[in-house]
Design a protein around this motif. Structure first.
Motif, PDB file in Angstrom:
ATOM      1  N   GLN A 283       0.826  -1.212   0.000  1.00 28.20           N
ATOM      2  CA  GLN A 283       0.000   0.000   0.000  1.00 28.20           C
ATOM      3  C   GLN A 283       0.859   1.261   0.000  1.00 28.20           C
ATOM      4  OE1 GLN A 283      -2.527  -0.427   3.424  1.00 28.20           O
ATOM      5  NE2 GLN A 283      -3.301  -2.417   2.737  1.00 28.20           N
ATOM      6  N   LEU A 284       1.942   1.210   0.757  1.00 30.85           N
ATOM      7  CA  LEU A 284       2.841   2.370   0.798  1.00 30.85           C
ATOM      8  C   LEU A 284       3.448   2.637  -0.583  1.00 30.85           C
ATOM      9  CD1 LEU A 284       4.460   1.680   4.235  1.00 30.85           C
ATOM     10  CD2 LEU A 284       3.675   3.947   3.558  1.00 30.85           C
ATOM     11  N   TYR A 285       3.901   1.580  -1.247  1.00 29.81           N
ATOM     12  CA  TYR A 285       4.489   1.747  -2.590  1.00 29.81           C
ATOM     13  C   TYR A 285       3.453   2.289  -3.563  1.00 29.81           C
ATOM     14  CZ  TYR A 285       8.990  -0.474  -1.623  1.00 29.81           C
ATOM     15  OH  TYR A 285      10.229  -0.740  -1.165  1.00 29.81           O
ATOM     16  N   ILE A 286       2.240   1.739  -3.445  1.00 27.81           N
ATOM     17  CA  ILE A 286       1.187   2.185  -4.369  1.00 27.81           C
ATOM     18  C   ILE A 286       0.908   3.670  -4.184  1.00 27.81           C
ATOM     19  CG2 ILE A 286      -1.303   2.020  -4.841  1.00 27.81           C
ATOM     20  CD1 ILE A 286      -1.055  -0.985  -4.598  1.00 27.81           C
ATOM     21  N   THR A 287       0.839   4.108  -2.920  1.00 29.43           N
ATOM     22  CA  THR A 287       0.601   5.538  -2.681  1.00 29.43           C
ATOM     23  C   THR A 287       1.777   6.365  -3.178  1.00 29.43           C
ATOM     24  OG1 THR A 287       0.119   4.632  -0.503  1.00 29.43           O
ATOM     25  CG2 THR A 287      -0.624   6.846  -0.926  1.00 29.43           C
ATOM     26  N   TYR A 288       2.974   5.880  -2.903  1.00 33.06           N
ATOM     27  CA  TYR A 288       4.175   6.650  -3.246  1.00 33.06           C
ATOM     28  C   TYR A 288       4.279   6.887  -4.750  1.00 33.06           C
ATOM     29  CZ  TYR A 288       9.048   8.166  -3.146  1.00 33.06           C
ATOM     30  OH  TYR A 288      10.200   8.881  -3.268  1.00 33.06           O
TER      31      TYR A 288
ATOM     32  N   ASN B  89       7.704  16.923  -6.750  1.00 32.64           N
ATOM     33  CA  ASN B  89       7.306  17.914  -5.747  1.00 32.64           C
ATOM     34  C   ASN B  89       6.498  17.353  -4.593  1.00 32.64           C
ATOM     35  OD1 ASN B  89       8.584  19.877  -7.043  1.00 32.64           O
ATOM     36  ND2 ASN B  89       6.766  20.860  -7.928  1.00 32.64           N
ATOM     37  N   VAL B  90       6.042  16.102  -4.744  1.00 33.00           N
ATOM     38  CA  VAL B  90       5.223  15.545  -3.664  1.00 33.00           C
ATOM     39  C   VAL B  90       6.143  15.031  -2.563  1.00 33.00           C
ATOM     40  CG1 VAL B  90       3.416  13.916  -3.083  1.00 33.00           C
ATOM     41  CG2 VAL B  90       3.560  14.838  -5.396  1.00 33.00           C
ATOM     42  N   PRO B  91       6.038  15.596  -1.361  1.00 33.72           N
ATOM     43  CA  PRO B  91       6.924  15.131  -0.295  1.00 33.72           C
ATOM     44  C   PRO B  91       6.588  13.694   0.088  1.00 33.72           C
ATOM     45  CG  PRO B  91       5.601  17.040   0.411  1.00 33.72           C
ATOM     46  CD  PRO B  91       5.111  16.640  -0.936  1.00 33.72           C
ATOM     47  N   GLY B  92       7.636  12.901   0.330  1.00 32.55           N
ATOM     48  CA  GLY B  92       7.445  11.500   0.691  1.00 32.55           C
ATOM     49  C   GLY B  92       6.610  11.347   1.943  1.00 32.55           C
ATOM     50  N   ILE B  93       6.804  12.260   2.885  1.00 29.87           N
ATOM     51  CA  ILE B  93       6.090  12.124   4.161  1.00 29.87           C
ATOM     52  C   ILE B  93       4.586  12.247   3.950  1.00 29.87           C
ATOM     53  CG2 ILE B  93       6.189  14.573   4.844  1.00 29.87           C
ATOM     54  CD1 ILE B  93       6.913  13.368   7.715  1.00 29.87           C
ATOM     55  N   PHE B  94       4.206  13.054   2.956  1.00 27.70           N
ATOM     56  CA  PHE B  94       2.785  13.195   2.643  1.00 27.70           C
ATOM     57  C   PHE B  94       2.217  11.849   2.186  1.00 27.70           C
ATOM     58  CE2 PHE B  94      -0.412  13.974  -0.682  1.00 27.70           C
ATOM     59  CZ  PHE B  94      -1.375  14.632   0.061  1.00 27.70           C
TER      60      PHE B  94
ATOM     61  N   ALA C 237      -0.904   6.822   3.156  1.00 31.09           N
ATOM     62  CA  ALA C 237      -0.990   5.361   3.161  1.00 31.09           C
ATOM     63  C   ALA C 237      -1.260   4.827   4.565  1.00 31.09           C
ATOM     64  CB  ALA C 237       0.289   4.761   2.599  1.00 31.09           C
ATOM     65  N   LEU C 238      -0.499   5.341   5.525  1.00 34.74           N
ATOM     66  CA  LEU C 238      -0.649   4.831   6.894  1.00 34.74           C
ATOM     67  C   LEU C 238      -2.041   5.142   7.454  1.00 34.74           C
ATOM     68  CD1 LEU C 238       2.836   5.787   8.406  1.00 34.74           C
ATOM     69  CD2 LEU C 238       1.989   3.486   7.916  1.00 34.74           C
TER      70      LEU C 238
ATOM     71  N   ILE D 182       2.657   3.094  15.225  1.00 33.85           N
ATOM     72  CA  ILE D 182       4.023   3.568  15.505  1.00 33.85           C
ATOM     73  C   ILE D 182       5.035   2.589  14.907  1.00 33.85           C
ATOM     74  CG2 ILE D 182       5.731   3.952  17.332  1.00 33.85           C
ATOM     75  CD1 ILE D 182       3.388   4.934  19.096  1.00 33.85           C
ATOM     76  N   LYS D 183       4.764   1.310  15.109  1.00 35.54           N
ATOM     77  CA  LYS D 183       5.675   0.307  14.546  1.00 35.54           C
ATOM     78  C   LYS D 183       5.590   0.308  13.023  1.00 35.54           C
ATOM     79  CE  LYS D 183       4.080  -2.652  17.662  1.00 35.54           C
ATOM     80  NZ  LYS D 183       3.928  -3.828  18.571  1.00 35.54           N
ATOM     81  N   GLY D 184       4.379   0.575  12.523  1.00 38.47           N
ATOM     82  CA  GLY D 184       4.189   0.623  11.074  1.00 38.47           C
ATOM     83  C   GLY D 184       4.971   1.744  10.400  1.00 38.47           C
ATOM     84  N   THR D 185       5.244   2.813  11.145  1.00 34.84           N
ATOM     85  CA  THR D 185       5.982   3.933  10.536  1.00 34.84           C
ATOM     86  C   THR D 185       7.386   3.512  10.119  1.00 34.84           C
ATOM     87  OG1 THR D 185       6.776   4.685  12.691  1.00 34.84           O
ATOM     88  CG2 THR D 185       4.768   5.724  11.857  1.00 34.84           C
ATOM     89  N   SER D 186       7.869   2.377  10.647  1.00 37.77           N
ATOM     90  CA  SER D 186       9.213   1.915  10.284  1.00 37.77           C
ATOM     91  C   SER D 186       9.279   1.515   8.809  1.00 37.77           C
ATOM     92  CB  SER D 186       9.619   0.736  11.166  1.00 37.77           C
ATOM     93  OG  SER D 186       8.727  -0.338  10.956  1.00 37.77           O
ATOM     94  N   LEU D 187       8.102   1.445   8.164  1.00 32.38           N
ATOM     95  CA  LEU D 187       8.096   1.116   6.734  1.00 32.38           C
ATOM     96  C   LEU D 187       8.065   2.363   5.854  1.00 32.38           C
ATOM     97  CD1 LEU D 187       5.524  -1.795   6.896  1.00 32.38           C
ATOM     98  CD2 LEU D 187       7.971  -2.010   6.474  1.00 32.38           C
ATOM     99  N   ALA D 188       8.105   3.524   6.505  1.00 35.67           N
ATOM    100  CA  ALA D 188       7.968   4.765   5.746  1.00 35.67           C
ATOM    101  C   ALA D 188       9.145   5.006   4.804  1.00 35.67           C
ATOM    102  CB  ALA D 188       7.788   5.952   6.684  1.00 35.67           C
TER     103      ALA D 188
END
Ligand SMILES: Nc1ncnc2c1ncn2[C@@H]1O[C@H](COP(=O)(O)OP(=O)(O)OP(=O)(O)O)[C@@H](O)[C@H]1O
Ligand SMILES: [Mg+2]
Lengths: 252, 251
Positions: free
Chosen positions: B72-77, B99-104, B109-110, B172-178
């Motif tokens: 899901q993260l890759y798809i959003t990215y 221009n799209v920041p990765g954190i966005f 996704a999260l 919180i643990k999921g953010t490690s995939l950011a």
């Protein structure tokens, strides 16, 4: 005057109310009795549209509302003018006694906090619960909870008060205090429909008694007429079963 | 020969990693807030059986549950820049996909992922509110949204709180995939340090410690909230909240 015309309600093919017509005068205390499952609760619930009937009109405060139609504005209007006291009290569990009574005043009537609080305290006093204003429902006895629920309904100054077996979920020793409260309210001139299995109380407090059976009103008169000279066979059987034909008058 | 396990290395890079803790927390907190709001909306749709929307919610929840978060993260990215590009070309404007920041993307996704799970928590909690109280609110003449806000939600939140706490810890643990969205938070920073010092094992141990401590703190906070939310056992201690409200204050 409040007038209910041709109220019909069925659940699937179970016809519960089969064309109920009744006129209620201002200040009337109408006792509604009848066997279990005849639709006494359903009648009250249709009147404030907690249940939607297939047919029926109610005329109240000079306005006529079609109960079978789902008109949000009309429903809210109707509910603002009727108060309901439930068998199981249904107090808001996360609110204190005072907050329970204030809730409708704040949210529905849009009163200021001060005004709502003052009005709520008056109502709690009326039912003898002023000293318990800051208690949560779960710290109150059933009888006390029901008195708060009555105060909550009264605070909205309804034109019609609906009480659905207000004492049947109570331990026997707590019934008295709630009946006492209802009697007081009745004497103050509130118009009410009271469903109860407490025959002696109904007889005592109401000025009119209705016997509901088979979806119809089969008996309608003063308590004296209905309890002492019932015209319908079903009513006679019901009273016999409830052993009510032997009133204390005949006991030595 | 170098030490097999350098205890000191576990702690020596701690401050370097901790410098990125705010990023981790930012990801988690913002995603959680969005997920809670989204999840609540989804749950309200579901319990009210809103036509069409309920079916859409079911498909959504099923898709989210049926796919790994990393996908899901890759798809959003990769997806968000594509969508934005499509919109901008249709509107005839230039768009730089860089221009799209990765954190966005990571937050989108999260939060979308978490909302599907939170919707289920809320659904259960909403259903646990007795119909009696809802009927009482209706009988007073409240609209559905008044009853929702004043009566149903406060109870729902109490019931949902432990579940939401668990969700937040998972998040919180999921953010490690950011890192998949090119966001450097503590895990990504740990990897970078590992690559520099070759003390991968030690760095991961210190990461584990950080996550563990954060989790314990969150658990305690949730417990505190739960206690604050409880109906006081001793009725005499109930303070007059109502009295404290300023005169003339309205709801
Ligand atoms: N929500 C519902 N769905 C289906 N049937 C219902 C529903 N509510 C009530 N009924 C049926 O309608 C009939 C009347 O029920 P109601 O509760 O009005 O009776 P009642 O006179 O109040 O009885 P009691 O004295 O036991 O309270 C019963 O046969 C009951 O099974
Ligand atoms: Mg009943």
């Amino acid at each position: 005057m409040i007038e209910i015309t041709n109220l019909k309600k069925k659940f699937r093919d179970n016809i519960v109310l089969d064309g109920i017509n009744m006129k209620i005068q201002k200040g009337d205390v109408v006792g509604i009795i009848g066997p279990s499952g005849t639709g006494k609760s359903t009648l009250l619930r249709c009147i404030n549209q907690l249940e939607q009937p297939e047919q029926g009109k109610i005329q109240m405060d000079g306005k006529e509302i079609d109960l079978s139609r789902k008109n949000k504005k009309e429903i809210l209007e109707l509910r603002k003018n009727t108060g309901m006291v439930f068998q199981k009290f249904n107090l808001f569990e996360k609110k204190t006694a005072l907050e329970n009574v204030m809730e409708g005043l704040l949210v529905v009537q849009k009163k200021s906090r001060e005004d709502a609080k003052k009005a709520a305290q008056e109502q709690l006093e009326r039912v003898g619960m002023a000293a318990w204003a800051n208690h949560y429902p779960r710290h109150l006895s059933g009888g006390q909870q029901q008195r708060v629920a009555i105060a909550r309904a009264l605070a909205m100054k309804p034109s019609l008060l609906l009480l659905d077996e207000p004492t049947s979920a109570l331990d026997p020793e707590l019934v008295g205090e709630v009946l006492e409260t209802i009697k007081k309210v009745a004497e103050e001139g509130f118009t009410m429909l009271l469903v109860s299995h407490e025959m002696n109380f109904i007889r005592h407090v109401s000025n009119r008694v209705i016997f509901l059976d088979g979806g119809k009103i089969v008996e309608d008169g003063t308590p004296r007429q209905v309890f002492e000279h019932p015209v319908n066979q079903r009513t006679v059987e019901f009273f016999t079963k409830m052993n009510l034909m032997n009133q204390p008058e005949y006991v030595i | 020969m170098a030490k097999l396990f350098d205890v000191q290395a576990v702690f020596s890079h701690l401050s370097e990693i901790l410098a990125y803790l705010p990023v981790t927390l930012e990801l988690a907190v913002i995603s959680m807030l969005i997920a809670v709001i989204l999840g609540l909306i989804l749950a309200v749709i579901k319990i009210n059986h809103v036509p069409v929307l309920t079916a859409a919610v079911n498909v959504f929840v099923s898709v989210i549950r049926g796919t790994p978060i990393i996908v899901q993260l890759y798809i959003t990215y990769f997806g968000i820049p594509m969508v934005l590009k499509y919109i901008s070309t249709r509107n005839g404007t230039e768009f730089q996909s860089g221009n799209v920041p990765g954190i966005f993307c990571a937050i989108v996704a999260l939060s979308v992922n978490e909302s599907a799970y939170i919707a289920e928590i809320f659904r259960g909690a909403l259903q646990s509110v007795g119909t009696g109280q809802i009927e009482a609110a209706n009988a007073l003449g409240m609209t559905y949204f008044q009853a929702l806000r004043r009566i149903i939600l406060p109870e729902t939140l109490t019931v949902a709180l432990p579940g939401l706490g668990n969700s937040f810890i998972g998040l919180i643990k999921g953010t490690s995939l950011a890192f998949t969205c090119a966001v450097v938070e503590i895990t990504a920073q740990g990897k970078i340090i590992g690559g520099r010092t070759y003390r991968y094992f030690e760095v991961y141990v210190s990461l584990a410690l950080i996550y563990w401590v954060v989790t314990i703190v969150v658990e305690q906070l949730v417990k505190l909230l739960e206690r604050k939310n409880e109906i006081p056992e001793n009725a005499a201690l109930v303070t007059e909240r109502v009295c404290e409200a300023k005169p003339g204050q309205r709801i």
